[in-house]
Motif scaffolding. Structure first.
Motif, PDB file in Angstrom:
ATOM      1  N   ALA A 263     -24.297 -94.524  63.043  1.00 28.38           N
ATOM      2  CA  ALA A 263     -24.589 -93.122  62.771  1.00 28.38           C
ATOM      3  C   ALA A 263     -24.100 -92.373  64.154  1.00 28.38           C
ATOM      4  O   ALA A 263     -23.554 -91.187  64.113  1.00 28.38           O
ATOM      5  CB  ALA A 263     -26.050 -92.973  63.035  1.00 28.38           C
ATOM      6  N   VAL A 264     -23.835 -93.062  65.493  1.00 29.26           N
ATOM      7  CA  VAL A 264     -23.435 -92.412  66.532  1.00 29.26           C
ATOM      8  C   VAL A 264     -21.844 -92.055  66.236  1.00 29.26           C
ATOM      9  O   VAL A 264     -21.463 -91.223  66.735  1.00 29.26           O
ATOM     10  CB  VAL A 264     -23.464 -93.662  67.796  1.00 29.26           C
ATOM     11  N   GLY A 265     -21.224 -93.009  65.653  1.00 24.97           N
ATOM     12  CA  GLY A 265     -19.868 -93.003  65.153  1.00 24.97           C
ATOM     13  C   GLY A 265     -19.591 -92.002  64.178  1.00 24.97           C
ATOM     14  O   GLY A 265     -18.730 -90.925  64.282  1.00 24.97           O
ATOM     15  N   PHE A 291     -10.295 -96.513  58.552  1.00 22.42           N
ATOM     16  CA  PHE A 291     -11.809 -97.278  58.129  1.00 22.42           C
ATOM     17  C   PHE A 291     -11.683 -98.772  57.702  1.00 22.42           C
ATOM     18  O   PHE A 291     -12.442 -99.317  58.118  1.00 22.42           O
ATOM     19  CB  PHE A 291     -12.252 -96.332  57.289  1.00 22.42           C
ATOM     20  N   GLY A 292     -10.593 -98.929  56.876  1.00 19.93           N
ATOM     21  CA  GLY A 292     -10.732-100.235  56.070  1.00 19.93           C
ATOM     22  C   GLY A 292     -10.186-101.259  57.203  1.00 19.93           C
ATOM     23  O   GLY A 292     -11.228-102.368  57.482  1.00 19.93           O
ATOM     24  N   VAL A 293      -9.616-101.008  58.089  1.00 22.65           N
ATOM     25  CA  VAL A 293      -9.097-102.107  59.145  1.00 22.65           C
ATOM     26  C   VAL A 293     -10.291-102.121  59.918  1.00 22.65           C
ATOM     27  O   VAL A 293     -10.363-103.592  60.298  1.00 22.65           O
ATOM     28  CB  VAL A 293      -7.788-101.352  59.829  1.00 22.65           C
ATOM     29  N   LEU A 294     -10.810-101.198  60.477  1.00 19.60           N
ATOM     30  CA  LEU A 294     -12.117-101.558  61.458  1.00 19.60           C
ATOM     31  C   LEU A 294     -13.262-102.156  60.832  1.00 19.60           C
ATOM     32  O   LEU A 294     -13.863-102.970  61.528  1.00 19.60           O
ATOM     33  CB  LEU A 294     -12.442-100.207  61.738  1.00 19.60           C
ATOM     34  N   GLU A 295     -13.381-102.043  59.490  1.00 15.31           N
ATOM     35  CA  GLU A 295     -14.534-102.665  58.763  1.00 15.31           C
ATOM     36  C   GLU A 295     -14.143-104.062  58.844  1.00 15.31           C
ATOM     37  O   GLU A 295     -15.183-104.566  58.795  1.00 15.31           O
ATOM     38  CB  GLU A 295     -14.630-101.989  57.447  1.00 15.31           C
ATOM     39  N   VAL A 296     -12.841-104.553  58.250  1.00 20.32           N
ATOM     40  CA  VAL A 296     -12.775-105.741  58.304  1.00 20.32           C
ATOM     41  C   VAL A 296     -13.052-106.485  59.564  1.00 20.32           C
ATOM     42  O   VAL A 296     -13.498-107.629  59.949  1.00 20.32           O
ATOM     43  CB  VAL A 296     -11.083-106.134  57.825  1.00 20.32           C
ATOM     44  N   PRO A 313     -16.682 -96.950  66.203  1.00 19.46           N
ATOM     45  CA  PRO A 313     -15.368 -96.295  65.575  1.00 19.46           C
ATOM     46  C   PRO A 313     -15.556 -96.421  64.214  1.00 19.46           C
ATOM     47  O   PRO A 313     -14.703 -95.364  63.456  1.00 19.46           O
ATOM     48  CB  PRO A 313     -14.410 -97.510  66.306  1.00 19.46           C
ATOM     49  N   VAL A 314     -16.066 -97.431  63.400  1.00 18.29           N
ATOM     50  CA  VAL A 314     -16.138 -97.507  61.906  1.00 18.29           C
ATOM     51  C   VAL A 314     -16.796 -96.011  61.381  1.00 18.29           C
ATOM     52  O   VAL A 314     -16.260 -95.636  60.480  1.00 18.29           O
ATOM     53  CB  VAL A 314     -16.986 -98.687  61.422  1.00 18.29           C
ATOM     54  N   MET A 319     -16.761 -90.952  58.729  1.00 20.12           N
ATOM     55  CA  MET A 319     -17.272 -89.503  58.654  1.00 20.12           C
ATOM     56  C   MET A 319     -15.874 -88.594  58.484  1.00 20.12           C
ATOM     57  O   MET A 319     -15.992 -87.561  57.661  1.00 20.12           O
ATOM     58  CB  MET A 319     -17.762 -89.053  59.860  1.00 20.12           C
ATOM     59  N   THR A 320     -14.879 -89.222  59.236  1.00 20.31           N
ATOM     60  CA  THR A 320     -13.755 -88.236  59.323  1.00 20.31           C
ATOM     61  C   THR A 320     -13.042 -88.332  57.775  1.00 20.31           C
ATOM     62  O   THR A 320     -12.577 -87.255  57.124  1.00 20.31           O
ATOM     63  CB  THR A 320     -12.391 -88.787  60.187  1.00 20.31           C
TER      64      THR A 320
END
Length: 420
Positions: A263-265, A291-296, A313-314, A319-320
């Motif tokens: 939620a901070v991100g 988003f997809g890369v960071l989630e992995v 960062p995720v 949110m972006t």
């Protein structure tokens, strides 16, 4: 950045909404944890509960959009917000009395989903009536900031409260929090609302909304991408609970911490969105890939601390993606279609959860890290596919989509007809 708060009706709305949203996020954590406690940590049961809560979106969200175009949105919100509070109160009383069973949770998840499916398009299309066109873009960003501020506070408080007093009192606290939003809407100055003319009741209005979107390849591309990423990539209500309990052996406070960090991100992403005046397709596509890369990567982290830090960062990328998708669609549609398009948007945004929830729950039973990793991989693949389509069509680089065949990129943000 806070110009919308100068409007009396929006101040009342925002004051009640922030209180209610904190309660909603507290209930989400408590509900997930209650299911896990009742089933001895079953990820499948958690996925079923999520599916029951999101299943009504498939059935009712578009009808909610039709009602938003036809009826008095303020009166609808008063009834719908009150009903949501009653659902929370019922679950809390069952839990506190010690008689709650899994089927109780399932039934109330379904009822909650029914009311939410109608409430969301009504609430989103009501914002323009509070603030008008000149402050609409700012109000959209402030709504996102409130949502994500509550997302920071709610899970953290819920995690501590569950350990201290149990899940039942968290549900009751959420029921009380709805008093704030109902009171805020009730006290509005109706003479200051900038109401749009209601669409006369007629046959085929739901189908006309579907035909409108189907006839817009630009809207179809964005909505399909949102569908796949929200279905497989945005399952954090499920994946974080599984990671906290089944991978890292944590308690409810660990789940609350992970939810707070993401939620901070998302709050940071919403704040950045408030400074942007025009959504761009390049930002939309780029944020989906990131988003997809960071989630992995977050799913591969060896410790809960590193996983939590990756959630920041995720959250920014998520949110972006969300705010850009929402603004891109809203700035491209006609005023008389606002409610119905938002109903369709909520259908694609949440409607995949009845499929994604059980599937990700099953993957979580096989391997606790699998849901978040698979979600990231799917997000990257579908975003790259959408990028190829948009490049071939020449949409990448345009600030907005088209409205009735004309480019609206040159229109000022303050005069564009958008909704939250």
């Amino acid at each position: 950045m806070f110009s919308s708060l100068r409007i009396h009706n929006y101040r009342l709305y925002a004051s009640g909404q922030i209180i209610s949203l904190v309660g909603v996020w507290m209930q989400r954590v408590a509900q997930d944890w209650l299911v896990l406690e009742l089933t001895n940590g079953s990820a499948v049961a958690l996925g079923i509960a999520a599916s029951l809560q999101f299943l009504p979106v498939l059935l009712l969200s578009m009808w909610g959009g039709v009602l938003a175009d036809r009826l008095d949105k303020r009166r609808l919100l008063l009834w719908l917000e009150s009903a949501l509070g009653v659902c929370a109160l019922a679950l809390g009383l069952l839990d506190v009395s010690g008689v709650v069973e899994l089927w109780h949770v399932y039934v109330l998840c379904f009822l909650l989903g029914c009311f939410s499916a109608v409430e969301t398009p009504v609430r989103q299309s009501f914002v323009v009536e509070m603030v008008g066109r000149s402050s609409l873009t700012n109000a959209v960003a402030l709504n996102s900031m409130m949502f994500n501020l509550a997302r920071i506070i709610g899970p953290a408080v819920a995690g501590l409260a569950i350990v201290a007093i149990g899940t039942g009192w968290v549900f009751i606290a959420n029921a009380v929090s709805f008093v704030g939003v109902v009171l805020g809407v009730w006290l509005m100055r109706t003479t200051e609302l900038l109401r749009s003319d209601p669409v006369p009741r007629a046959k085929g209005q739901l189908l006309s909304g579907l035909r409108y979107v189907r006839g817009r390849p630009d809207l179809m591309t964005v909505m399909l991408l949102v569908f796949f990423i929200s279905t497989f990539g945005f399952n954090f209500y499920l994946t974080l609970a599984i990671m906290a309990r089944n991978v890292f052996g944590g308690d409810a406070d660990a789940y609350g911490l992970l939810s707070t960090l993401i939620a901070v991100g998302t709050l940071a992403g919403a704040t950045w969105a408030a400074r942007r005046k025009t959504p761009r397709m390049s930002v939309f596509i780029g944020s989906g890939v990131v988003f997809g890369v960071l989630e992995v990567v977050s799913g591969l982290m060896p410790t809960m601390l590193l996983t939590g830090l990756m959630m920041i960062p995720v959250g920014v990328a998520m949110m972006t993606f969300n705010t850009t998708a929402n603004a891109t669609i809203q700035l491209a549609v006609e005023p008389e279609m606002r409610g119905r398009v938002m109903g369709i948007y909520m259908l694609v945004f949440l409607g995949g959860n009845p499929v994604g929830g059980p599937l990700m729950g099953w993957l979580g039973e096989v391997n606790g890290r699998a849901p978040i990793i698979v979600g990231g991989v799917v997000s990257v693949l579908v975003t790259v596919t959408a990028w190829v389509i948009l490049v071939r069509r020449g949409d990448i680089g345009r600030p907005r989509l088209r409205r009735r065949g004309r480019n609206i990129a040159a229109e000022p943000a303050e005069t564009a007809d958008a909704a939250v």
